[in-house]
Design a protein around this motif. Structure first.
Motif, mmCIF file in Angstrom:
data_model
loop_
_atom_site.group_PDB
_atom_site.id
_atom_site.type_symbol
_atom_site.label_atom_id
_atom_site.label_comp_id
_atom_site.label_asym_id
_atom_site.label_seq_id
_atom_site.Cartn_x
_atom_site.Cartn_y
_atom_site.Cartn_z
ATOM 1 N N GLY A 292 30.616 10.288 46.472
ATOM 2 C CA GLY A 292 29.747 10.411 47.748
ATOM 3 C C GLY A 292 29.639 9.361 48.698
ATOM 4 N N GLY A 293 29.347 8.250 47.963
ATOM 5 C CA GLY A 293 29.286 7.042 48.698
ATOM 6 C C GLY A 293 30.397 6.397 49.555
ATOM 7 N N TRP A 294 31.697 6.896 49.054
ATOM 8 C CA TRP A 294 32.787 6.511 49.744
ATOM 9 C C TRP A 294 32.703 7.070 51.017
ATOM 10 C CZ3 TRP A 294 37.870 4.398 47.928
ATOM 11 C CH2 TRP A 294 37.979 3.851 46.893
ATOM 12 N N ASP A 295 32.541 8.564 51.057
ATOM 13 C CA ASP A 295 32.478 9.019 52.666
ATOM 14 C C ASP A 295 31.391 8.531 53.407
ATOM 15 O OD1 ASP A 295 34.329 11.219 52.009
ATOM 16 O OD2 ASP A 295 32.884 12.621 51.458
ATOM 17 N N ARG A 296 30.507 7.588 52.942
ATOM 18 C CA ARG A 296 29.634 6.840 53.977
ATOM 19 C C ARG A 296 29.979 5.453 54.054
ATOM 20 N NH1 ARG A 296 24.712 9.912 55.000
ATOM 21 N NH2 ARG A 296 24.578 8.200 56.645
ATOM 22 N N ALA A 297 30.633 4.917 53.045
ATOM 23 C CA ALA A 297 30.930 3.634 53.271
ATOM 24 C C ALA A 297 32.428 3.298 53.765
ATOM 25 C CB ALA A 297 31.278 2.995 51.704
ATOM 26 N N ILE A 298 33.272 3.976 53.852
ATOM 27 C CA ILE A 298 34.725 3.632 54.345
ATOM 28 C C ILE A 298 34.277 3.663 55.923
ATOM 29 C CG2 ILE A 298 36.727 4.534 54.615
ATOM 30 C CD1 ILE A 298 36.589 3.376 51.942
ATOM 31 N N PRO A 299 33.628 4.736 56.510
ATOM 32 C CA PRO A 299 33.595 4.759 58.116
ATOM 33 C C PRO A 299 32.723 3.503 58.521
ATOM 34 C CG PRO A 299 33.059 6.872 57.454
ATOM 35 C CD PRO A 299 32.950 5.830 55.920
ATOM 36 N N THR A 300 32.209 2.385 57.834
ATOM 37 C CA THR A 300 31.706 1.258 58.106
ATOM 38 C C THR A 300 32.815 0.245 58.183
ATOM 39 O OG1 THR A 300 30.947 0.103 56.061
ATOM 40 C CG2 THR A 300 29.370 2.021 56.986
ATOM 41 N N MET A 301 34.008 0.569 57.797
ATOM 42 C CA MET A 301 34.986 -0.573 57.707
ATOM 43 C C MET A 301 36.096 -0.381 58.809
ATOM 44 S SD MET A 301 35.734 -0.489 53.680
ATOM 45 C CE MET A 301 36.580 -2.146 53.559
ATOM 46 N N MET A 302 36.730 -1.561 58.986
ATOM 47 C CA MET A 302 37.687 -1.553 59.863
ATOM 48 C C MET A 302 39.154 -1.832 59.161
ATOM 49 S SD MET A 302 36.412 -3.779 63.108
ATOM 50 C CE MET A 302 35.710 -5.320 62.274
ATOM 51 N N LYS A 303 40.145 -1.664 59.793
ATOM 52 C CA LYS A 303 41.416 -1.727 59.045
ATOM 53 C C LYS A 303 41.688 -3.398 58.679
ATOM 54 C CE LYS A 303 45.442 -1.934 61.251
ATOM 55 N NZ LYS A 303 46.406 -1.633 62.180
ATOM 56 N N GLY A 304 41.919 -3.447 57.456
ATOM 57 C CA GLY A 304 42.272 -5.069 57.193
ATOM 58 C C GLY A 304 40.849 -5.680 56.398
ATOM 59 N N GLU A 305 39.782 -4.939 56.829
ATOM 60 C CA GLU A 305 38.561 -5.544 56.156
ATOM 61 C C GLU A 305 38.494 -5.166 54.557
ATOM 62 O OE1 GLU A 305 33.922 -4.283 56.409
ATOM 63 O OE2 GLU A 305 34.855 -3.874 58.053
ATOM 64 N N ARG A 306 37.860 -6.135 53.901
ATOM 65 C CA ARG A 306 37.569 -5.948 52.368
ATOM 66 C C ARG A 306 36.134 -6.276 52.256
ATOM 67 N NH1 ARG A 306 40.606 -9.295 47.604
ATOM 68 N NH2 ARG A 306 39.739 -8.177 45.854
ATOM 69 N N ALA A 307 35.428 -5.290 51.563
ATOM 70 C CA ALA A 307 33.971 -5.206 51.282
ATOM 71 C C ALA A 307 33.460 -4.809 49.906
ATOM 72 C CB ALA A 307 33.375 -4.451 52.420
ATOM 73 N N LEU A 308 32.408 -5.302 49.379
ATOM 74 C CA LEU A 308 31.930 -4.946 48.149
ATOM 75 C C LEU A 308 30.968 -3.796 48.441
ATOM 76 C CD1 LEU A 308 32.148 -5.091 45.037
ATOM 77 C CD2 LEU A 308 30.437 -7.024 45.226
ATOM 78 N N PHE A 309 30.886 -2.815 47.738
ATOM 79 C CA PHE A 309 29.669 -1.474 47.803
ATOM 80 C C PHE A 309 29.163 -1.546 46.446
ATOM 81 C CE2 PHE A 309 32.862 -0.714 51.430
ATOM 82 C CZ PHE A 309 32.139 -0.775 52.450
ATOM 83 N N THR A 310 27.858 -1.492 46.496
ATOM 84 C CA THR A 310 27.334 -1.103 45.137
ATOM 85 C C THR A 310 26.739 0.250 45.320
ATOM 86 O OG1 THR A 310 26.721 -3.854 44.779
ATOM 87 C CG2 THR A 310 25.421 -2.008 43.740
ATOM 88 N N MET A 311 26.952 1.163 44.339
ATOM 89 C CA MET A 311 26.581 2.555 44.556
ATOM 90 C C MET A 311 25.743 2.720 43.519
ATOM 91 S SD MET A 311 29.992 4.274 45.864
ATOM 92 C CE MET A 311 30.908 3.436 47.202
ATOM 93 N N HIS A 312 24.373 3.315 43.650
ATOM 94 C CA HIS A 312 23.447 3.803 42.734
ATOM 95 C C HIS A 312 24.152 5.113 42.282
ATOM 96 C CE1 HIS A 312 19.924 6.587 42.060
ATOM 97 N NE2 HIS A 312 19.282 5.173 41.569
ATOM 98 N N PRO A 313 23.917 5.800 41.113
ATOM 99 C CA PRO A 313 24.410 7.043 40.528
ATOM 100 C C PRO A 313 24.160 8.144 41.698
ATOM 101 C CG PRO A 313 22.898 5.982 38.897
ATOM 102 C CD PRO A 313 22.953 5.043 40.144
ATOM 103 N N SER A 314 23.166 8.149 42.536
ATOM 104 C CA SER A 314 22.886 9.297 43.460
ATOM 105 C C SER A 314 24.304 9.450 44.376
ATOM 106 C CB SER A 314 21.410 9.236 43.942
ATOM 107 O OG SER A 314 21.465 7.970 44.800
#
Length: 143
Positions: free
Chosen positions: A68-90
């Motif tokens: 679930g967190g990926w569906d919200r995280a990926i749209p915040t990124m641009m091609k070539g960007e690298r980011a660290l996402f910390t995701m709660h179990p929810s």
């Protein structure tokens, strides 16, 4: 980088590792993404690493096929960007965990590099994307 609370409740935190060399639009719902990622637990133990296997992961955004967190995280990124996402179990693997690798109620971290994406409307190669004329220079916090 600075941390951004994407959902506003602490369950999905983004920290940019590196921005792309040139801005691009972000993947939208239905686009097919291509990423490298490293998944770790709080203690640093790696449970998945596409860089090690040299096999990028690809999936469609926003259709419920990813954590679930990926569906919200990926749209915040641009091609070539690298980011660290910390995701709660929810917004990750929940109370049940996943198979033998992800225990119940695990907070997980994903180091994600967005290699490219195919747009739903043109199905061309996302690896050669141009800057969207409506480009928003703020790389985080898009809803």
């Amino acid at each position: 980088g600075d941390e951004v609370d994407i959902l506003g409740n602490g369950s999905l935190i983004k920290s940019i590792i590196s921005l792309p060399k040139k801005p691009s639009r972000s993947p939208q719902m239905g686009d097919k993404i291509f990423v490298h990622f490293i998944g770790t637990f709080d203690d640093g133990t790696v449970f998945a690493d596409t860089r090690r296997t040299m096999e990028p992961y690809s999936e469609y955004v926003g259709v419920g096929l990813m954590v679930g967190g990926w569906d919200r995280a990926i749209p915040t990124m641009m091609k070539g960007e690298r980011a660290l996402f910390t995701m709660h179990p929810s917004v990750a693997y929940g109370e049940q965990g996943a198979g033998f690798r992800i225990p119940p109620n695990a907070t997980v971290r994903f180091d994600i590099e967005l290699l490219g994406f195919d747009e739903l409307d043109d199905l061309g190669s996302g690896l050669e994307g141009e800057v969207d004329p409506a480009y928003d220079p703020d790389p985080v916090g898009r809803e």
